[in-house]
Motif scaffolding. Structure first.
Motif, short mmCIF file in Angstrom:
data_model
loop_
_atom_site.label_atom_id
_atom_site.label_comp_id
_atom_site.label_asym_id
_atom_site.label_seq_id
_atom_site.Cartn_x
_atom_site.Cartn_y
_atom_site.Cartn_z
N PHE A 142 3.69 -1.62 13.83
CA PHE A 142 3.69 -1.63 12.23
C PHE A 142 2.16 -1.54 11.78
CE2 PHE A 142 8.07 -3.11 12.10
CZ PHE A 142 8.65 -2.14 11.34
N ARG A 143 1.70 -0.99 10.68
CA ARG A 143 0.52 -1.13 10.18
C ARG A 143 0.01 -2.28 9.52
NH1 ARG A 143 -2.43 0.48 5.42
NH2 ARG A 143 -0.45 1.01 4.53
N SER A 144 -0.86 -2.95 10.16
CA SER A 144 -1.16 -4.35 9.59
C SER A 144 -2.69 -4.26 8.85
CB SER A 144 -1.41 -5.31 11.06
OG SER A 144 -2.22 -5.10 11.83
N MET A 145 -3.40 -2.90 9.18
CA MET A 145 -4.55 -2.60 8.76
C MET A 145 -4.77 -1.72 7.54
SD MET A 145 -7.10 -3.04 11.98
CE MET A 145 -7.32 -4.47 12.77
N VAL A 146 -5.99 -1.51 6.96
CA VAL A 146 -6.14 -0.66 6.02
C VAL A 146 -5.98 0.81 6.56
CG1 VAL A 146 -7.68 -2.08 4.42
CG2 VAL A 146 -8.56 -0.74 6.13
N ALA A 147 -5.66 1.73 5.67
CA ALA A 147 -5.52 2.91 6.41
C ALA A 147 -6.64 3.71 7.27
CB ALA A 147 -4.91 3.94 5.15
N ASN A 148 -7.99 3.22 6.82
CA ASN A 148 -9.12 3.81 7.31
C ASN A 148 -9.69 2.73 8.33
OD1 ASN A 148 -9.87 1.98 5.30
ND2 ASN A 148 -11.83 3.18 5.11
N ALA A 149 -8.68 2.07 8.93
CA ALA A 149 -9.27 0.83 9.95
C ALA A 149 -10.08 1.50 11.09
CB ALA A 149 -8.30 -0.13 10.63
N GLU A 150 -9.80 2.62 11.65
CA GLU A 150 -10.50 3.04 12.82
C GLU A 150 -11.86 3.54 12.39
OE1 GLU A 150 -9.28 3.45 16.30
OE2 GLU A 150 -8.29 1.75 15.19
N GLU A 151 -11.96 4.09 11.11
CA GLU A 151 -13.44 4.61 10.59
C GLU A 151 -14.36 3.35 10.70
OE1 GLU A 151 -12.61 6.81 7.29
OE2 GLU A 151 -10.95 8.23 8.24
N ASP B 247 0.93 -1.15 -0.01
CA ASP B 247 0.18 0.20 -0.01
C ASP B 247 0.88 1.11 0.06
OD1 ASP B 247 -1.88 2.01 0.02
OD2 ASP B 247 -2.51 1.43 2.35
N PRO B 248 1.23 1.68 -1.12
CA PRO B 248 2.23 2.74 -1.16
C PRO B 248 1.85 4.08 -0.63
CG PRO B 248 2.29 1.45 -3.38
CD PRO B 248 1.09 1.01 -2.48
N LYS B 249 0.47 4.21 -0.71
CA LYS B 249 0.11 5.52 -0.11
C LYS B 249 -0.24 5.74 1.37
CE LYS B 249 -2.58 6.53 -4.35
NZ LYS B 249 -3.84 6.83 -5.01
N GLY B 250 -0.52 4.45 1.86
CA GLY B 250 -0.56 4.51 3.38
C GLY B 250 0.66 4.36 4.29
#
Length: 225
Positions: free
Chosen positions: A85-94, A61-64
């Motif tokens: 380390f981010r293991s979820m999609v960028a908007n996971a909290e939403e 995910d180059p943008k995240g």
């Protein structure tokens, strides 16, 4: 006779006294020294792994962002930003609000084995607990210890009873008795009891034993998700 809940019984028997017995200053200084040296050693030795994981996340995910920064509650209720380390999609909290009814553990935690927010690389680094490695920088900052209770989310703490608050009496840790005792197969109340057991028994030798158990978990498959 009126029914008395477990919480009320604990209050009546004065069970809500602190479980964190005073520790000698030498213990606290030595533990902090061990935290700093251990975190530095871990960062240096695992630097190639840290770089590789970061590259894999960026390639997927180059943008995240590579790192995920999340507010957690530390010692005595003090908030801090914990790194992973981010293991979820960028908007996971939403997206979390849409999944709360699918929680698979009891109590004030959210765990979902087939969480749709987790990325392909995320599944791998969660399975091996590599997503937790950036917390070594939290240790250097003094916000976390190598060993201690899991730092909870603010929304979890809002539902805490006075009994649950006892687990916040000491600095939270990267690993702990809960993490090496079944982790996701252990419910919230059982986790609290494990944390309080650690607080009562904590010692440098006990910390070393938990760290060695954690290393063993890192090199073999486990139930993390």
């Amino acid at each position: 006779m009126q029914n008395v809940t477990k919480e009320e019984q604990l209050i009546e028997t004065s069970a809500y006294v602190s479980v964190s017995a005073p520790k000698h200053a030498l213990f606290l200084v030595t533990k902090r020294t061990m935290d700093i040296l251990g975190a530095l050693f871990g960062i240096v030795i695992l630097l190639p792994v840290l770089v590789l994981v970061a590259l894999l996340i960026k390639l997927e995910d180059p943008k995240g962002p590579v790192l995920f920064k999340q507010q957690r509650v530390g010692r005595n209720g003090k908030p801090f930003n914990m790194y992973k380390f981010r293991s979820m999609v960028a908007n996971a909290e939403e997206l979390l609000e849409q999944l709360l009814d699918k929680n698979e553990v009891n109590g004030n935690m959210f765990k979902m084995k087939e969480d749709p927010r987790i990325t392909a690389i995320g599944k791998l680094i969660r399975k091996t607990s590599l997503d937790e490695l950036p917390q070594l920088f939290n240790v250097l900052k003094g916000e976390m210890s190598l060993v201690g209770p899991r730092p909870p989310l603010p929304r979890e703490v809002q539902k805490y009873t006075a009994y649950h608050w006892k687990r916040l009496e000491i600095t939270p840790g990267c690993t702990g008795l809960w993490q090496v005792s079944g982790r996701n197969s252990v419910g919230f109340e059982e986790m609290v009891e494990l944390d309080l057991e650690y607080i009562r028994r904590r010692s440098l030798l006990y910390d070393v034993k938990i760290i060695f158990k954690t290393v063993w978990i890192l090199i073999r498959p486990n139930d993390a998700y």
